[in-house]
Enzyme design. Structure first.
Site, PDB file in Angstrom:
ATOM      1  N   ASP A  69       0.959  -1.357   0.103  1.00  0.00           N
ATOM      2  CA  ASP A  69      -0.128   0.177   0.005  1.00  0.00           C
ATOM      3  C   ASP A  69       1.054   1.210   0.078  1.00  0.00           C
ATOM      4  OD1 ASP A  69      -2.959  -1.298   0.707  1.00  0.00           O
ATOM      5  OD2 ASP A  69      -1.293  -2.228   1.627  1.00  0.00           O
TER       6      ASP A  69
ATOM      7  N   ASP B 175      -1.638  -2.658  -3.895  1.00  0.00           N
ATOM      8  CA  ASP B 175      -1.867  -1.309  -4.165  1.00  0.00           C
ATOM      9  C   ASP B 175      -0.659  -0.485  -4.331  1.00  0.00           C
ATOM     10  OD1 ASP B 175      -4.526  -1.650  -3.758  1.00  0.00           O
ATOM     11  OD2 ASP B 175      -4.919  -0.827  -1.807  1.00  0.00           O
TER      12      ASP B 175
ATOM     13  N   TYR C  16      -1.577   4.464  -6.410  1.00  0.00           N
ATOM     14  CA  TYR C  16      -2.627   5.074  -5.961  1.00  0.00           C
ATOM     15  C   TYR C  16      -3.083   6.259  -6.755  1.00  0.00           C
ATOM     16  CZ  TYR C  16      -2.885   2.584  -1.386  1.00  0.00           C
ATOM     17  OH  TYR C  16      -3.104   1.645  -0.601  1.00  0.00           O
TER      18      TYR C  16
ATOM     19  N   ASN D 237      -6.740  -4.004  -4.958  1.00  0.00           N
ATOM     20  CA  ASN D 237      -7.653  -2.989  -5.454  1.00  0.00           C
ATOM     21  C   ASN D 237      -7.594  -1.934  -6.178  1.00  0.00           C
ATOM     22  OD1 ASN D 237      -7.710  -2.920  -2.505  1.00  0.00           O
ATOM     23  ND2 ASN D 237      -9.243  -1.232  -2.955  1.00  0.00           N
TER      24      ASN D 237
ATOM     25  N   HIS E  99      -3.052  -9.603  -1.370  1.00  0.00           N
ATOM     26  CA  HIS E  99      -3.463  -8.096  -0.871  1.00  0.00           C
ATOM     27  C   HIS E  99      -4.322  -8.000  -0.016  1.00  0.00           C
ATOM     28  CE1 HIS E  99      -3.783  -4.026  -0.926  1.00  0.00           C
ATOM     29  NE2 HIS E  99      -5.134  -4.216  -1.334  1.00  0.00           N
TER      30      HIS E  99
ATOM     31  N   HIS F   4     -10.447  -2.543   7.404  1.00  0.00           N
ATOM     32  CA  HIS F   4     -10.972  -3.703   6.552  1.00  0.00           C
ATOM     33  C   HIS F   4     -11.491  -4.771   7.206  1.00  0.00           C
ATOM     34  CE1 HIS F   4     -10.545  -1.210   3.069  1.00  0.00           C
ATOM     35  NE2 HIS F   4      -9.176  -1.116   3.308  1.00  0.00           N
TER      36      HIS F   4
ATOM     37  N   HIS G  61      -3.680  -4.045   2.002  1.00  0.00           N
ATOM     38  CA  HIS G  61      -4.909  -3.907   2.430  1.00  0.00           C
ATOM     39  C   HIS G  61      -5.302  -2.970   3.578  1.00  0.00           C
ATOM     40  CE1 HIS G  61      -8.742  -3.541   0.668  1.00  0.00           C
ATOM     41  NE2 HIS G  61      -9.463  -4.142   1.515  1.00  0.00           N
ATOM     42  N   ASP G  62      -5.057  -3.260   4.753  1.00  0.00           N
ATOM     43  CA  ASP G  62      -5.180  -2.847   6.102  1.00  0.00           C
ATOM     44  C   ASP G  62      -3.952  -1.738   6.055  1.00  0.00           C
ATOM     45  OD1 ASP G  62      -7.624  -2.667   6.818  1.00  0.00           O
ATOM     46  OD2 ASP G  62      -7.419  -4.657   8.335  1.00  0.00           O
ATOM     47  N   HIS G  63      -4.072  -0.419   6.287  1.00  0.00           N
ATOM     48  CA  HIS G  63      -2.798   0.363   6.404  1.00  0.00           C
ATOM     49  C   HIS G  63      -2.447   0.364   7.529  1.00  0.00           C
ATOM     50  CE1 HIS G  63      -4.296   2.679   2.417  1.00  0.00           C
ATOM     51  NE2 HIS G  63      -4.242   1.384   2.259  1.00  0.00           N
TER      52      HIS G  63
END
Length: 334
Positions: free
Chosen positions: A52, A85, A88, A123, A217, A226, A252-254
């Site tokens: 991410d 990710d 962005y 995503n 991811h 999430h 995915h979870d930051h």
């Protein structure tokens, strides 16, 4: 007659060659594509994990990259895993999108990071031109870059299984909000997912590696924003448990997170702190399982031998937040 310059001929040859190579690398059966990565002479393996991240250096992406370079040099890392990710907010627009330079080449410039990067799609990557990230043209621009939907990296004693998790998530199809996703290569979706699950299960069953690590991811277990990805919990997790994998690594979870499962040997590692983090976002989770939850930026390192795996989590300043060791009997069955 149209005359071509030397550069044009060279580029044409390269495109034809890489196109043919890409076709040759696609298996005629359903098997996942495999890559071999050598281990060090002393039979050890070390790598970094970041996810991410792709924000053109903003949200402390550059600061995290600097610390990755320092740790990478200290540990003499073999490669970097990106948990997705990568760019962005909406992936890449094409192979010549300047974001590839601005978020990757220009940011991860430390000498220790001029090594192979193995990347999966997230995503946000699916909101752009997916084929651009998968294209060998990017590898021509920077030989570090390797991104595929799903693939396997074999080493002497660790097998890595990279899984395309975004197509599992129902809401991206039923309620995409104002986002447009690039599903070329995924439809018909159920056939795609069914084949992928079969391929992953088959590859895990056939693996004789001492260690098995799965990378995706999306979260399976997470106390972050999430949280649990129900589709993966229902469809992918039973396969991972049945095949006794050692780690599931995701973004995915930051945040930076470690959940040690109480119902299997799996260590769930979230490395999604490559740039923008979500402060103060945490859900309830069993203290027995939740070994670390850090709502800031950072990354992980993992050092492995035949018998040991040492996981270290770092913050944006390079401070060690968490350490965890796993041991295996050298003579134990894989």
């Amino acid at each position: 007659m149209v005359s071509l310059s030397h550069n044009s001929i060279s580029m044409l040859f390269f495109l034809l060659f890489t196109a043919n190579l890409w076709l040759c690398l696609v298996p005629s059966t359903a098997e996942l594509q495999r890559f071999e990565h050598p281990v060090k002479v002393e039979e050890s393996l070390s790598f970094l994990v970041v996810g991410d991240w792709g924000r053109k250096g903003l949200y402390n992406q550059s600061a995290v990259a600097i610390q990755m370079g320092e740790v990478g040099k200290k540990l003499d890392v073999d490669f970097v895993i990106s948990t997705g990710d990568n760019f962005y907010e909406d992936g890449l627009t094409g192979v010549y999108d300047p974001a590839f330079n601005e978020s990757f080449l220009d940011i991860y410039a430390a000498p220790s990071l001029q090594i192979q990067w193995y990347s999966v799609l997230g995503n946000h990557d699916y909101r752009g031109n997916v084929e651009a990230q998968l294209s060998p043209i990017l590898t021509k621009m920077d030989s570090r870059w390797l991104c595929l939907r799903s693939f396997i990296v074999n080493t002497e004693f660790v097998d890595f299984f990279f899984v395309d998790t975004t197509p599992f998530v129902n809401k991206y199809f039923t309620d995409p909000e104002d986002h447009t996703y690039d599903w070329k290569g995924v439809f018909p979706r159920q056939e795609y997912l069914s084949n992928l699950l079969k391929d992953v299960d088959s590859a895990l069953r056939d693996s004789t590696a001492k260690w098995k690590i799965v990378v995706g991811h999306h979260t399976i277990k997470s106390a972050g924003q999430h949280g649990v990805t129900k589709e993966l919990e229902e469809q992918l997790l039973p396969i991972l448990q049945a095949n006794n994998i050692d780690m599931y690594v995701n973004g995915h979870d930051h945040c930076l997170e470690h959940i040690s499962s109480t119902d299997s040997q799996i260590q769930f590692l979230t490395s999604g702190g490559g740039s923008k983090a979500w402060r103060g976002v945490i859900q309830e989770w069993s203290p027995e399982e939740l070994k670390l939850y850090y709502d800031g930026q950072g990354f992980m390192s993992i050092q492995m031998t035949q018998t040991n795996a040492d996981i270290v989590v770092y913050d944006v300043f390079g401070n060690v937040l968490h350490k965890w060791g796993i041991s295996k009997d050298l003579d134990a069955a894989a």
